[in-house]
Design an enzyme around this catalytic site. Structure first.
Site, PDB file in Angstrom:
ATOM      1  N   CYS A 262       8.855 -13.113 -12.809  1.00  0.00           N
ATOM      2  CA  CYS A 262       8.534 -14.709 -12.902  1.00  0.00           C
ATOM      3  C   CYS A 262       6.946 -14.078 -13.864  1.00  0.00           C
ATOM      4  O   CYS A 262       7.299 -14.656 -14.871  1.00  0.00           O
ATOM      5  CB  CYS A 262       8.373 -14.845 -11.126  1.00  0.00           C
ATOM      6  SG  CYS A 262       6.961 -16.400 -11.426  1.00  0.00           S
ATOM      7  N   TYR A 263       5.536 -14.151 -13.122  1.00  0.00           N
ATOM      8  CA  TYR A 263       4.761 -14.251 -14.568  1.00  0.00           C
ATOM      9  C   TYR A 263       4.834 -13.268 -15.032  1.00  0.00           C
ATOM     10  O   TYR A 263       4.137 -13.573 -16.862  1.00  0.00           O
ATOM     11  CB  TYR A 263       3.384 -14.743 -13.656  1.00  0.00           C
ATOM     12  CG  TYR A 263       2.121 -14.407 -14.273  1.00  0.00           C
ATOM     13  CD1 TYR A 263       1.684 -15.316 -14.892  1.00  0.00           C
ATOM     14  CD2 TYR A 263       1.787 -13.503 -14.980  1.00  0.00           C
ATOM     15  CE1 TYR A 263       0.347 -15.758 -15.780  1.00  0.00           C
ATOM     16  CE2 TYR A 263       0.255 -13.228 -15.435  1.00  0.00           C
ATOM     17  CZ  TYR A 263      -0.019 -14.109 -16.107  1.00  0.00           C
ATOM     18  OH  TYR A 263      -1.267 -14.022 -17.047  1.00  0.00           O
TER      19      TYR A 263
ATOM     20  N   SER B 209      -4.749   6.656  19.595  1.00  0.00           N
ATOM     21  CA  SER B 209      -4.520   5.794  19.689  1.00  0.00           C
ATOM     22  C   SER B 209      -4.079   5.081  20.662  1.00  0.00           C
ATOM     23  O   SER B 209      -4.056   3.840  21.575  1.00  0.00           O
ATOM     24  CB  SER B 209      -5.409   4.422  19.189  1.00  0.00           C
ATOM     25  OG  SER B 209      -3.525   4.220  18.228  1.00  0.00           O
ATOM     26  N   GLY B 210      -2.408   5.764  20.492  1.00  0.00           N
ATOM     27  CA  GLY B 210      -1.052   5.554  21.317  1.00  0.00           C
ATOM     28  C   GLY B 210      -0.494   4.290  20.544  1.00  0.00           C
ATOM     29  O   GLY B 210       0.699   4.143  20.884  1.00  0.00           O
ATOM     30  N   GLY B 211      -0.622   3.988  19.369  1.00  0.00           N
ATOM     31  CA  GLY B 211       0.165   3.929  18.184  1.00  0.00           C
ATOM     32  C   GLY B 211       0.805   4.364  17.240  1.00  0.00           C
ATOM     33  O   GLY B 211       0.519   5.874  17.648  1.00  0.00           O
ATOM     34  N   VAL B 212       1.444   3.799  16.471  1.00  0.00           N
ATOM     35  CA  VAL B 212       2.562   5.290  15.171  1.00  0.00           C
ATOM     36  C   VAL B 212       1.944   5.656  14.473  1.00  0.00           C
ATOM     37  O   VAL B 212       2.434   7.004  14.305  1.00  0.00           O
ATOM     38  CB  VAL B 212       3.823   4.080  15.430  1.00  0.00           C
ATOM     39  CG1 VAL B 212       3.334   2.787  14.692  1.00  0.00           C
ATOM     40  CG2 VAL B 212       4.835   5.455  14.207  1.00  0.00           C
ATOM     41  N   ASP B 213       0.739   4.442  13.839  1.00  0.00           N
ATOM     42  CA  ASP B 213       0.113   5.356  12.672  1.00  0.00           C
ATOM     43  C   ASP B 213      -0.854   6.737  12.979  1.00  0.00           C
ATOM     44  O   ASP B 213      -0.647   8.103  12.284  1.00  0.00           O
ATOM     45  CB  ASP B 213      -0.935   4.043  11.881  1.00  0.00           C
ATOM     46  CG  ASP B 213      -0.169   3.127  11.864  1.00  0.00           C
ATOM     47  OD1 ASP B 213       1.060   2.930  11.649  1.00  0.00           O
ATOM     48  OD2 ASP B 213      -0.733   2.384  12.028  1.00  0.00           O
ATOM     49  N   SER B 214      -1.766   6.698  14.058  1.00  0.00           N
ATOM     50  CA  SER B 214      -2.489   8.393  14.344  1.00  0.00           C
ATOM     51  C   SER B 214      -1.430   8.615  15.136  1.00  0.00           C
ATOM     52  O   SER B 214      -1.449  10.089  15.098  1.00  0.00           O
ATOM     53  CB  SER B 214      -3.732   7.530  15.414  1.00  0.00           C
ATOM     54  OG  SER B 214      -2.583   7.143  16.989  1.00  0.00           O
ATOM     55  N   ALA B 215      -0.375   8.383  15.850  1.00  0.00           N
ATOM     56  CA  ALA B 215       0.746   8.776  16.706  1.00  0.00           C
ATOM     57  C   ALA B 215       1.021  10.368  15.402  1.00  0.00           C
ATOM     58  O   ALA B 215       1.487  11.546  15.520  1.00  0.00           O
ATOM     59  CB  ALA B 215       1.804   9.172  17.198  1.00  0.00           C
TER      60      ALA B 215
ATOM     61  N   GLU C  70      12.768  -9.437  -4.865  1.00  0.00           N
ATOM     62  CA  GLU C  70      12.409  -8.544  -3.931  1.00  0.00           C
ATOM     63  C   GLU C  70      11.574  -8.957  -2.988  1.00  0.00           C
ATOM     64  O   GLU C  70      11.573  -8.826  -1.891  1.00  0.00           O
ATOM     65  CB  GLU C  70      10.483  -7.868  -4.749  1.00  0.00           C
ATOM     66  CG  GLU C  70       9.593  -9.765  -4.062  1.00  0.00           C
ATOM     67  CD  GLU C  70       9.448 -10.221  -5.649  1.00  0.00           C
ATOM     68  OE1 GLU C  70       8.697 -10.885  -6.155  1.00  0.00           O
ATOM     69  OE2 GLU C  70      10.324 -10.196  -6.584  1.00  0.00           O
TER      70      GLU C  70
ATOM     71  N   GLY D 238       2.848 -13.898 -10.122  1.00  0.00           N
ATOM     72  CA  GLY D 238       1.274 -14.848 -10.225  1.00  0.00           C
ATOM     73  C   GLY D 238       1.194 -15.963 -10.057  1.00  0.00           C
ATOM     74  O   GLY D 238       1.476 -16.457 -10.319  1.00  0.00           O
TER      75      GLY D 238
ATOM     76  N   LYS E 108       4.902   1.215   6.676  1.00  0.00           N
ATOM     77  CA  LYS E 108       4.293   1.283   7.750  1.00  0.00           C
ATOM     78  C   LYS E 108       5.988   1.274   8.569  1.00  0.00           C
ATOM     79  O   LYS E 108       6.528   2.373   8.927  1.00  0.00           O
ATOM     80  CB  LYS E 108       4.115   0.086   8.966  1.00  0.00           C
ATOM     81  CG  LYS E 108       4.541   0.111   9.593  1.00  0.00           C
ATOM     82  CD  LYS E 108       3.565   0.545  10.619  1.00  0.00           C
ATOM     83  CE  LYS E 108       2.773  -0.059  11.475  1.00  0.00           C
ATOM     84  NZ  LYS E 108       1.820   0.800  12.148  1.00  0.00           N
TER      85      LYS E 108
ATOM     86  N   HIS F 201      12.786 -13.816  -8.124  1.00  0.00           N
ATOM     87  CA  HIS F 201      11.854 -13.419  -7.222  1.00  0.00           C
ATOM     88  C   HIS F 201      12.962 -11.987  -6.712  1.00  0.00           C
ATOM     89  O   HIS F 201      13.501 -12.451  -5.857  1.00  0.00           O
ATOM     90  CB  HIS F 201      10.730 -13.107  -6.237  1.00  0.00           C
ATOM     91  CG  HIS F 201       9.796 -14.709  -6.654  1.00  0.00           C
ATOM     92  ND1 HIS F 201       8.813 -13.230  -7.261  1.00  0.00           N
ATOM     93  CD2 HIS F 201       9.413 -15.107  -7.532  1.00  0.00           C
ATOM     94  CE1 HIS F 201       7.635 -13.674  -7.581  1.00  0.00           C
ATOM     95  NE2 HIS F 201       7.775 -15.096  -8.126  1.00  0.00           N
TER      96      HIS F 201
END
Length: 519
Positions: free
Chosen positions: A90-91, A232-238, A180, A63, A375, A178
């Site tokens: 860290c914090y 929409s043609g995008g990966v998420d809706s597909a 990550e 943070g 994603k 960190h």
């Protein structure tokens, strides 16, 4: 109370407590990469609320504040009495030390960036097979100077005498660096040692387990009802559509609105992938003329977005009304959307950004099967469901499509010209084997003409700008250092193959200060 499940699933998640860190989402993703389910929660969460969640472990993020500043974020101190394994980063590590009786000092000297760390003994988080001297990524001003009673210091740096500490009996651990971020070599291994050794969790969160759970949840929600999904043609809706189709089959109808502002051949790819390959009932609407007519003379980008979004809604509504008895709306909302909006699940919706804002008279119950995923996890699910690579690995695309990549007035000729140039950019990125390393690569058509010479004749043609960025989550992005030979090939092909273009430029602006898109 002691909570110590054998493994972490959605019933026993790892909770990432967000103390305002820019890396909270990244920590959650790294836990997922270890095949353990994670969720982000605010630091205001109480110990009772944490106990009710029955987490497998808790991670305190970094943070921007100092533990010495009045009003800096804290965690309910009763959390330490729950017996849940805790890792502070860290914090988060400084907060553990401060709340449990150690000392955090203002040394006047911080550490930022790559720093040499010395491991005094491996403990739980480090391996005895690794070098005792190793680089880590630091970003701190205060330092833990004295650990709390019962804690052992396992690593240090020149400015951080306590770079790592642990109390294995209480299963509480802290690191000043960190783990990550990619800049800490072996950082993922440190996180996994905490999860597997320190917390005793099993790597049970997999694509297959998610699909099985999601299918069961979708069937329970939809039952015998009918659902519609706006592709929409995008990966998420597909991926959302493919997942719901696996759960309820013919009860799902997808609606695909071709705005004329899609990437080259994208409309046919969507139709082929879903109607022919997946066997999903699909209503395809060719509405290009309606969109171009609505955009005549419009230059302002926000007005373009509004026109495109509202017209999409109207056309989607017309198509959705053809599906008798549809009571459910499927959308590809992802976990970052949920985090950023700060909203909880809602049974009924009146508007939602994924379809541009559904009008009030449409009363659907929302189905969001991907709302727990990042994603990269969505892509893995899409691959497991059998979607083609050209859908699964498709780069993100703005809702208004080429409408916000054509700067100025959008016309059919400009959109067609840009689609050809954009197809060349994406094809060369793929041919170079960079498609999965680049977050987005595309072409922009600014409202600029320049003088050129082609053959022995003077030209006054248009400019195409190539944009390619790398990113983890699109919240920040860096311009991609593409090889000169690749840029040269893109430029040559665009000028030779796309009539009307006589100059190509490359955008080397990061986000911030710029945005990924131009409008």
């Amino acid at each position: 109370m002691s909570i110590a499940p054998d493994g972490a699933s959605r019933d026993h998640p790892v909770l990432v407590v967000d103390f305002g860190a820019q890396y909270a989402q990244l920590i959650a993703r790294r836990v997922r990469e270890a095949h353990i389910y994670s969720e982000i929660v605010p630091h205001s969460i109480s110990a009772d609320e944490i106990a009710d969640r029955q987490p497998g472990a808790v991670i305190f993020s970094g943070g921007p504040k100092s533990v010495h500043v009045e009003g800096s974020p804290r965690i309910d101190p009763d959390v330490y009495r729950l017996g849940i394994p805790i890792l502070g980063i860290c914090y988060g590590a400084q907060l553990i030390a401060a709340q449990l009786g150690g000392e955090v000092s203002r040394t006047g000297v911080g550490e930022y960036g790559r720093t040499a760390m010395s491991v005094s003994h491996p403990g739980t988080l480090f391996s005895p097979d690794e070098d005792t001297e190793r680089p880590v990524w630091m970003s701190h001003f205060d330092s833990i100077s004295t650990p709390p009673d019962g804690f052992v210091v396992t690593a240090s740096t020149p400015q951080a005498p306590v770079a790592a500490l642990e109390n294995p009996d209480q299963r509480i651990f802290g690191v000043q660096f960190h783990p990550e971020v990619a800049h800490t070599p072996g950082g993922q291994a440190v996180l996994e040692r905490f999860l597997y050794r320190g917390a005793g969790l099993a790597p049970s969160w997999t694509t297959e387990s998610f699909i099985d759970e999601a299918v069961a949840a979708i069937r329970a929600q939809i039952g015998d009802g009918r659902a519609v999904c706006g592709l929409s043609g995008g990966v998420d809706s597909a991926v959302a559509a493919a997942l719901v189709h696996r759960a309820v089959g013919h009860q799902l109808t997808c609606v695909f609105v071709d705005t004329g502002l899609m990437r080259q051949d994208e409309g046919q790819q969507v139709i082929d992938a879903f109607r022919r390959s997946q066997g999903i009932e699909l209503i395809a609407v060719d509405a290009a003329d309606r969109f171009f007519d609505a955009l005549v003379g419009v230059i302002d980008p926000e007005e373009k977005r509004k026109i495109i979004g509202e017209l999409f809604i109207r056309i989607f509504e017309e198509a959705a009304n053809q599906v008798d008895g549809a009571a459910y709306l499927v959308q590809g909302t992802l976990y970052p959307d949920v985090i950023e909006s700060g909203s909880d699940s809602a049974a009924k919706i009146k508007s939602h950004h994924n379809v541009g804002g559904i009008p009030e008279e449409m009363d659907f119950e929302l189905v969001e099967p991907l709302r727990d995923l990042f994603k990269d996890e969505v892509r893995a699910v899409g691959h497991e469901l059998g979607l083609p690579d050209e859908i699964v690995w498709r780069h993100p695309f703005p809702g208004p499509g080429l409408g916000v990549r054509v700067i100025g007035e959008v016309t059919p000729d400009k959109a067609a010209l840009l689609a050809k140039a954009d197809a060349i950019v994406r094809a060369e990125i793929t041919a170079a084997g960079l498609e999965r390393e680049i977050w987005q690569a595309f072409a922009v058509l600014p409202d600029i003409r320049t003088v050129g010479v082609m053959g022995d004749e003077r030209t006054y043609g248009q400019v195409v700008v190539i944009r390619a960025v790398t990113s983890e989550d699109a919240m920040t992005a860096d311009w991609a250092r593409l090889p000169y030979e690749l840029l040269e090939k893109m430029s040559s092909r665009i000028i030779n193959e796309v009539d009307g273009i006589n100059r190509v430029a490359y955008d080397i602006t990061s986000k911030p200060p710029g945005t990924i898109e131009w409008e």
